[in-house]
Design a protein around this motif. Structure first.
Motif, short mmCIF file in Angstrom:
data_model
loop_
_atom_site.label_atom_id
_atom_site.label_comp_id
_atom_site.label_asym_id
_atom_site.label_seq_id
_atom_site.Cartn_x
_atom_site.Cartn_y
_atom_site.Cartn_z
N LYS A 100 -8.24 -14.56 3.41
CA LYS A 100 -9.05 -15.67 3.91
C LYS A 100 -8.17 -16.53 4.80
CE LYS A 100 -8.26 -18.84 0.09
NZ LYS A 100 -8.85 -19.76 -0.85
N PRO A 101 -8.77 -17.19 5.80
CA PRO A 101 -7.97 -18.01 6.73
C PRO A 101 -7.17 -19.05 5.97
CG PRO A 101 -10.21 -17.76 7.52
CD PRO A 101 -10.17 -17.19 6.13
N PRO A 102 -5.97 -19.37 6.39
CA PRO A 102 -5.33 -18.97 7.65
C PRO A 102 -4.64 -17.61 7.59
CG PRO A 102 -3.86 -20.45 6.51
CD PRO A 102 -5.13 -20.32 5.66
N ARG A 103 -4.74 -16.92 6.44
CA ARG A 103 -4.15 -15.58 6.35
C ARG A 103 -4.83 -14.65 7.33
NH1 ARG A 103 0.15 -16.67 3.46
NH2 ARG A 103 -0.26 -17.49 1.41
N ARG A 104 -4.07 -13.67 7.84
CA ARG A 104 -4.64 -12.69 8.76
C ARG A 104 -3.85 -11.39 8.67
NH1 ARG A 104 -2.71 -15.15 14.57
NH2 ARG A 104 -0.55 -15.38 13.98
N LEU A 105 -4.46 -10.34 9.18
CA LEU A 105 -3.89 -9.00 9.14
C LEU A 105 -3.88 -8.40 10.54
CD1 LEU A 105 -6.11 -7.70 6.19
CD2 LEU A 105 -3.73 -8.43 6.01
N ILE A 106 -3.16 -7.33 10.69
CA ILE A 106 -3.29 -6.51 11.89
C ILE A 106 -3.61 -5.11 11.38
CG2 ILE A 106 -0.84 -5.93 12.04
CD1 ILE A 106 -1.20 -6.11 15.13
N ARG A 107 -4.61 -4.49 11.99
CA ARG A 107 -5.04 -3.15 11.56
C ARG A 107 -4.59 -2.13 12.60
NH1 ARG A 107 -11.05 -3.39 10.73
NH2 ARG A 107 -10.80 -1.56 12.01
N ILE A 108 -3.73 -1.23 12.16
CA ILE A 108 -3.19 -0.21 13.05
C ILE A 108 -3.76 1.14 12.61
CG2 ILE A 108 -1.10 0.90 13.89
CD1 ILE A 108 0.38 -1.69 13.09
N SER A 109 -4.34 1.83 13.56
CA SER A 109 -4.92 3.14 13.30
C SER A 109 -4.24 4.17 14.20
CB SER A 109 -6.42 3.10 13.59
OG SER A 109 -6.98 4.38 13.42
N ALA A 110 -3.64 5.18 13.57
CA ALA A 110 -2.98 6.24 14.34
C ALA A 110 -4.02 7.27 14.77
CB ALA A 110 -1.91 6.90 13.49
N GLN A 111 -3.98 7.59 16.03
CA GLN A 111 -4.87 8.60 16.58
C GLN A 111 -4.03 9.63 17.32
OE1 GLN A 111 -8.13 8.63 15.87
NE2 GLN A 111 -7.87 6.75 14.72
N ARG A 112 -4.58 10.79 17.54
CA ARG A 112 -3.84 11.88 18.20
C ARG A 112 -3.35 11.51 19.60
NH1 ARG A 112 -4.17 15.98 14.84
NH2 ARG A 112 -5.99 16.17 13.51
N ARG A 150 -3.55 1.46 8.61
CA ARG A 150 -2.79 0.47 7.85
C ARG A 150 -3.26 -0.92 8.22
NH1 ARG A 150 -1.51 4.11 5.00
NH2 ARG A 150 0.54 5.02 4.78
N ALA A 151 -3.33 -1.79 7.23
CA ALA A 151 -3.57 -3.21 7.44
C ALA A 151 -2.31 -3.93 6.97
CB ALA A 151 -4.79 -3.68 6.66
N LEU A 152 -1.65 -4.61 7.89
CA LEU A 152 -0.38 -5.27 7.59
C LEU A 152 -0.54 -6.78 7.72
CD1 LEU A 152 1.77 -2.88 9.78
CD2 LEU A 152 1.45 -2.76 7.31
N PRO A 153 0.07 -7.53 6.80
CA PRO A 153 -0.04 -8.99 6.88
C PRO A 153 0.75 -9.55 8.06
CG PRO A 153 1.44 -8.37 5.10
CD PRO A 153 0.86 -7.09 5.66
N LEU A 154 0.24 -10.60 8.64
CA LEU A 154 0.88 -11.32 9.73
C LEU A 154 1.16 -12.75 9.27
CD1 LEU A 154 -1.43 -10.30 12.70
CD2 LEU A 154 0.95 -9.62 12.39
N PRO A 155 2.00 -13.48 10.00
CA PRO A 155 2.12 -14.92 9.70
C PRO A 155 0.75 -15.58 9.83
CG PRO A 155 3.85 -14.21 11.22
CD PRO A 155 2.88 -13.07 11.09
N ASP A 156 0.57 -16.65 9.06
CA ASP A 156 -0.71 -17.36 9.08
C ASP A 156 -1.09 -17.78 10.49
OD1 ASP A 156 -0.72 -17.10 6.36
OD2 ASP A 156 -0.38 -19.21 5.93
#
Length: 80
Positions: free
Chosen positions: A48-60, A9-15
């Motif tokens: 594009k900046p200042p926008r940013r994401l956090i990428r969460i990857s679920a693993q076993r 998942r890629a979730l939006p964060l505050p700028d």
């Protein structure tokens, strides 16, 4: 929502601060998550900046408590 196995998942964060960064530099939030909370998770610009994401990857090998620790760390590091 807790990701399921092999879920991404890629979730939006505050700028962010909008400062230009090279492709080899890390977002200050990503650095703080690692240095203060020992959490390694990508925080890429997006779309594009200042926008940013956090990428969460679920693993076993991840557990629910790992996602809870990330949520708590984000609450302490992000502005309200």
């Amino acid at each position: 929502m807790v990701p399921t196995m092999d879920d991404l998942r890629a979730l939006p964060l505050p700028d962010g601060d909008g400062a230009p960064r090279s492709a080899l530099s890390f977002d200050p939030l990503q650095v703080a998550l690692f240095e203060r909370h020992h959490i390694e998770v990508p925080v890429p610009p997006g779309p594009k900046p200042p926008r940013r994401l956090i990428r969460i990857s679920a693993q076993r090998y991840n557990q629910r408590s790992d996602y809870e620790a990330l949520a708590l760390a984000l609450r302490t590091l992000l502005p309200r």
